[in-house]
Structures are given as C-alpha cells and as structure tokens.
Scaffold this motif. Sequence first.
Motif, short mmCIF file in Angstrom:
data_model
loop_
_atom_site.label_atom_id
_atom_site.label_comp_id
_atom_site.label_asym_id
_atom_site.label_seq_id
_atom_site.Cartn_x
_atom_site.Cartn_y
_atom_site.Cartn_z
N LYS A 194 0.77 -1.47 0.13
CA LYS A 194 0.05 0.03 -0.01
C LYS A 194 0.73 1.14 -0.02
O LYS A 194 0.54 2.12 -0.56
N ALA A 195 1.95 1.30 0.79
CA ALA A 195 2.85 2.40 1.01
C ALA A 195 3.58 2.56 -0.59
O ALA A 195 3.68 3.71 -0.87
N LEU A 196 3.85 1.51 -1.06
CA LEU A 196 4.54 1.71 -2.71
C LEU A 196 3.64 2.10 -3.53
O LEU A 196 3.89 3.04 -4.37
N LYS A 197 2.61 1.80 -3.56
CA LYS A 197 1.39 2.19 -4.36
C LYS A 197 1.08 3.60 -4.35
O LYS A 197 0.71 4.39 -5.11
N GLU A 198 0.90 4.13 -2.96
CA GLU A 198 0.67 5.79 -2.47
C GLU A 198 1.94 6.39 -3.02
O GLU A 198 1.59 7.49 -3.62
N GLN A 199 3.16 6.00 -3.03
CA GLN A 199 4.51 6.54 -3.31
C GLN A 199 4.14 6.79 -4.87
O GLN A 199 4.73 7.90 -5.43
N ASP A 200 3.90 5.55 -5.64
CA ASP A 200 3.78 5.73 -7.16
C ASP A 200 2.91 6.56 -7.49
O ASP A 200 3.06 7.24 -8.57
N SER A 201 1.77 6.80 -6.72
CA SER A 201 0.69 7.99 -7.15
C SER A 201 0.89 9.11 -6.91
O SER A 201 0.02 9.92 -7.13
N GLY A 202 2.03 9.61 -6.32
CA GLY A 202 2.39 10.71 -5.81
C GLY A 202 2.54 11.79 -7.23
O GLY A 202 2.16 11.57 -8.03
N PRO A 203 3.20 13.02 -6.88
CA PRO A 203 3.37 14.01 -7.93
C PRO A 203 4.30 13.37 -9.03
O PRO A 203 5.23 12.78 -8.82
N SER A 204 3.81 13.74 -10.28
CA SER A 204 4.41 12.96 -11.38
C SER A 204 5.32 14.29 -11.89
O SER A 204 5.27 15.10 -11.53
#
Length: 74
Positions: free
Chosen positions: A42-52
């Motif tokens: 879940k943390a990795l998914k949130e990190q990947d969906s951060g600012p592009s």
Amino acid sequence: MFGLSELALILLVVVVVLGIKKLPELTRSAGKAARIFKSEAKALKEQDSGPSTGAGGRVVSGTVVDGDVRSSRS
C-alpha cells in the motif's frame, strides 16, 4: 489456484511435519507477515501515485559516466 482437496493435503502435511503444537505460532507468523506485506504494498502504491514529473518517469540525480572506459585509457 488450489482446490479444497489440495489445500487439505497441504495442511495435513504441515501438521505432520511441524506438529500440532507449532501450528498456532506458524499461523501467527504468517498473519503478521501478510499484514506487513500488505502495508508495504500500500505504501509503494501511494508513493507511485504521488506527484508526477510530467514525462511519466522518475527524476534520478547522479553523474553521467562514459560507458566505454577502456578505450579512453588506451
């Protein structure tokens, strides 16, 4: 993935190999590992969906190094 009979057979083998006394400890450890894995995913998914970065990639800082080092030394 597995049918009910295969899972029952696997459980039977685990009980025979480890013994009935170790089973609660094993299930506790497996549950703890599953919770840790789920929270990390879940943390990795949130990190990947951060600012592009705009181009869809990551910004990586570093030094550019010539890949053909042997020819520059000769």
